[in-house]
Design a protein around this motif. Sequence first.
Motif, short mmCIF file in Angstrom:
data_model
loop_
_atom_site.label_atom_id
_atom_site.label_comp_id
_atom_site.label_asym_id
_atom_site.label_seq_id
_atom_site.Cartn_x
_atom_site.Cartn_y
_atom_site.Cartn_z
N ALA A 1 0.83 -1.21 0.00
CA ALA A 1 0.00 0.00 0.00
C ALA A 1 0.86 1.26 0.00
CB ALA A 1 -0.93 -0.01 1.21
N LEU A 2 1.97 1.24 0.72
CA LEU A 2 2.87 2.39 0.70
C LEU A 2 3.47 2.59 -0.69
CD1 LEU A 2 4.68 2.03 4.14
CD2 LEU A 2 3.08 3.82 3.45
N TYR A 3 3.82 1.50 -1.35
CA TYR A 3 4.34 1.60 -2.72
C TYR A 3 3.27 2.17 -3.65
CZ TYR A 3 6.17 0.31 -7.26
OH TYR A 3 6.61 0.36 -8.55
N SER A 4 2.05 1.64 -3.55
CA SER A 4 0.97 2.12 -4.41
C SER A 4 0.65 3.58 -4.14
CB SER A 4 -0.28 1.28 -4.20
OG SER A 4 -0.09 -0.02 -4.67
N ALA A 5 0.65 3.96 -2.87
CA ALA A 5 0.31 5.34 -2.52
C ALA A 5 1.33 6.31 -3.08
CB ALA A 5 0.23 5.48 -1.00
N ALA A 6 2.58 5.89 -3.15
CA ALA A 6 3.61 6.78 -3.66
C ALA A 6 3.61 6.88 -5.19
CB ALA A 6 4.98 6.32 -3.18
N LYS A 7 3.14 5.83 -5.86
CA LYS A 7 3.26 5.79 -7.32
C LYS A 7 1.97 6.07 -8.09
CE LYS A 7 7.57 4.36 -7.18
NZ LYS A 7 8.68 5.11 -7.69
N CYS A 8 0.81 5.80 -7.50
CA CYS A 8 -0.45 5.95 -8.23
C CYS A 8 -0.87 7.41 -8.33
CB CYS A 8 -1.56 5.16 -7.55
SG CYS A 8 -1.53 3.42 -7.95
N PRO A 9 -1.50 7.80 -9.42
CA PRO A 9 -1.93 9.19 -9.59
C PRO A 9 -3.26 9.51 -8.93
CG PRO A 9 -2.40 7.97 -11.57
CD PRO A 9 -1.69 7.03 -10.65
N TRP A 10 -3.92 8.55 -8.30
CA TRP A 10 -5.26 8.76 -7.78
C TRP A 10 -5.32 9.36 -6.40
CZ3 TRP A 10 -5.66 3.05 -9.07
CH2 TRP A 10 -5.76 2.89 -10.44
N GLY A 11 -4.21 9.50 -5.73
CA GLY A 11 -4.21 9.96 -4.35
C GLY A 11 -3.78 8.83 -3.43
N THR A 12 -3.26 9.20 -2.30
CA THR A 12 -2.65 8.20 -1.43
C THR A 12 -3.68 7.28 -0.79
OG1 THR A 12 -2.62 9.78 0.39
CG2 THR A 12 -0.64 9.62 -0.96
N LEU A 13 -4.78 7.83 -0.27
CA LEU A 13 -5.75 7.00 0.44
C LEU A 13 -6.46 6.04 -0.50
CD1 LEU A 13 -7.05 6.33 3.12
CD2 LEU A 13 -8.74 8.09 2.69
N VAL A 14 -6.85 6.51 -1.65
CA VAL A 14 -7.54 5.65 -2.62
C VAL A 14 -6.60 4.53 -3.09
CG1 VAL A 14 -8.60 5.60 -4.91
CG2 VAL A 14 -9.09 7.48 -3.35
N SER A 15 -5.35 4.87 -3.33
CA SER A 15 -4.39 3.86 -3.79
C SER A 15 -4.11 2.83 -2.71
CB SER A 15 -3.09 4.53 -4.20
OG SER A 15 -3.32 5.46 -5.22
N GLY A 16 -3.94 3.28 -1.47
CA GLY A 16 -3.70 2.34 -0.37
C GLY A 16 -4.88 1.43 -0.12
N LEU A 17 -6.09 2.00 -0.13
CA LEU A 17 -7.28 1.17 0.06
C LEU A 17 -7.48 0.22 -1.11
CD1 LEU A 17 -9.80 3.71 1.59
CD2 LEU A 17 -8.83 1.71 2.70
N GLY A 18 -7.14 0.67 -2.31
CA GLY A 18 -7.24 -0.21 -3.47
C GLY A 18 -6.30 -1.39 -3.37
N CYS A 19 -5.11 -1.13 -2.88
CA CYS A 19 -4.14 -2.21 -2.69
C CYS A 19 -4.62 -3.19 -1.62
CB CYS A 19 -2.77 -1.64 -2.33
SG CYS A 19 -1.50 -2.90 -2.13
N GLY A 20 -5.11 -2.66 -0.52
CA GLY A 20 -5.64 -3.54 0.54
C GLY A 20 -6.82 -4.36 0.06
N ALA A 21 -7.71 -3.74 -0.70
CA ALA A 21 -8.87 -4.46 -1.23
C ALA A 21 -8.43 -5.52 -2.25
CB ALA A 21 -9.85 -3.48 -1.87
#
Length: 135
Positions: free
Chosen positions: A60-80
């Motif tokens: 989730a930390l990796y996704s939050a740093a790299k995704c263009p959608w925002g940190t919370l959405v990317s982290g939750l997307g990774c967890g889901a």
Amino acid sequence: MAKGKRAAWVPLAQGIGLALGIDLLAQPLLALLAVKGVLGESQTFPAVAAACVLATLAGALYSAAKCPWGTLVSGLGCGAGVAAVLAALGVLCWQQVAWTGRGGVVLLCALGAGGLGGLLGRKGGKRTRKRPRRK
């Protein structure tokens, strides 16, 4: 698509893959520790849940740093995504997921770690210094 540009979902898939890879590497290590007697029988499930949390947090930390959608959405997307893959594997291997038992706890750990990674995540890039205000 321009040359060198990737799709916006690619870092999310990479974060899910990173989380699943870390979790996949941690499970045999935990099994070895349990077989050798280092990890007691009552300690195996908390160790599995902690490995799931740490793996999902890293993804989730990796996704939050790299995704263009925002940190919370990317982290939750990774967890889901991690929780969905774990649930799918549970259904494929055992034809069910024990939602009220330990299976549900592991899935909630993955979702919670994804949310925590989204909250703690920071966009990568160059930091800029604030300029002093002129009077």
